[in-house]
Design an enzyme around this catalytic site. Structure first.
Site, PDB file in Angstrom:
ATOM      1  CG  ASP A  24     -25.316  28.700 -58.660  1.00  0.00           C
ATOM      2  OD1 ASP A  24     -26.373  28.884 -59.281  1.00  0.00           O
ATOM      3  OD2 ASP A  24     -24.847  27.568 -58.426  1.00  0.00           O
ATOM      4  CE  LYS A 116     -26.461  26.194 -60.763  1.00  0.00           C
ATOM      5  NZ  LYS A 116     -25.715  25.307 -59.851  1.00  0.00           N
ATOM      6  CB  CYS A 153     -21.947  25.979 -60.267  1.00  0.00           C
ATOM      7  SG  CYS A 153     -22.598  25.052 -58.862  1.00  0.00           S
TER       8      CYS A 153
END
Length: 219
Positions: A24, A116, A153
């Protein structure tokens, strides 16, 4: 806090069984103007993530990226939006600047990008399928976790990997959080229960030279 948590090393790192995961590293988290940008603290990890990406590419270790994507048509992650209401209107939408990987860390054309919708990159994605095949059938047994943010995350994905019997290497200076207290808490937790915490330099040495000198470990 020592990177190894002052405990015995439970397993060795074998570079031929590793994959690097870059979690991310998106404009919406990391760049001014991003919907979930809070401060520049996570950017401290970028140089080390870049070092590891380049190092792994040279060694033939697969580099796998993840991107969080949300939708306008329906609320695909409703509980996350409860905590971050701004995401109901904007943020991490496919095709927007905010959803893209930052320019410093762009993936190569042949590198895998996992889309995701939840913190854990294994949840309802093809990440596990990629890991099972990217180095040949069941060729990966160790995941190297880098990215942002450390305590959300990145930690969630490390736990997801552990629950699937992957060995986890969590890189202390190649994960970024918005505050140091949360970052250190995750490092402490991972080290005690879910994986090995190492800094970039130590990991590079382990990947380059191997860990065949260990007297006791699980292979």
């Amino acid at each position: 806090m020592p990177d190894n948590g002052e405990k015995c090393i439970p397993w060795r790192i074998r570079r031929e069984k590793c994959a690097l995961i870059v979690i991310d590293m998106q404009n919406d988290f990391l760049k001014p103007g991003g919907v979930l940008y809070y401060n520049d603290t996570p950017l401290k990890a970028v140089p080390n993530i870049k070092r590891l990406i380049d190092f792994c590419r040279r060694l033939g270790i697969p580099v796998i990226y993840t991107k969080t994507l949300l939708k306008d048509g329906f609320n695909i992650s409703p509980l996350e939006v409860c905590y971050q209401p701004v995401l109901m209107q904007k943020g991490m939408r496919e095709g927007t600047w905010g959803a893209e990987i930052i320019g410093e860390l762009l993936p190569l054309m042949d590198e895998q990008v996992v889309f995701k919708h939840r913190y854990d990159a294994f949840y309802n994605t093809n990440l596990e399928l990629i890991l099972k095949n990217v180095r040949g059938l069941s060729g990966v047994d160790t995941v190297i976790i880098t990215g942002t943010v450390t305590n959300v995350c990145c930690e969630s994905t490390a736990r997801g990997a552990f629950m699937r019997d992957y060995k986890v290497v969590f890189v202390s200076d190649a994960n970024g959080a918005f505050d140091e207290e949360a970052h250190r808490a995750t490092l402490r937790n991972i080290s005690r229960f879910f994986g090995r915490v190492m800094d970039t330099e130590t990991l590079q040495a382990a990947l380059a030279e191997g860990e065949n000198d260990l007297s006791s470990y699980m292979d």
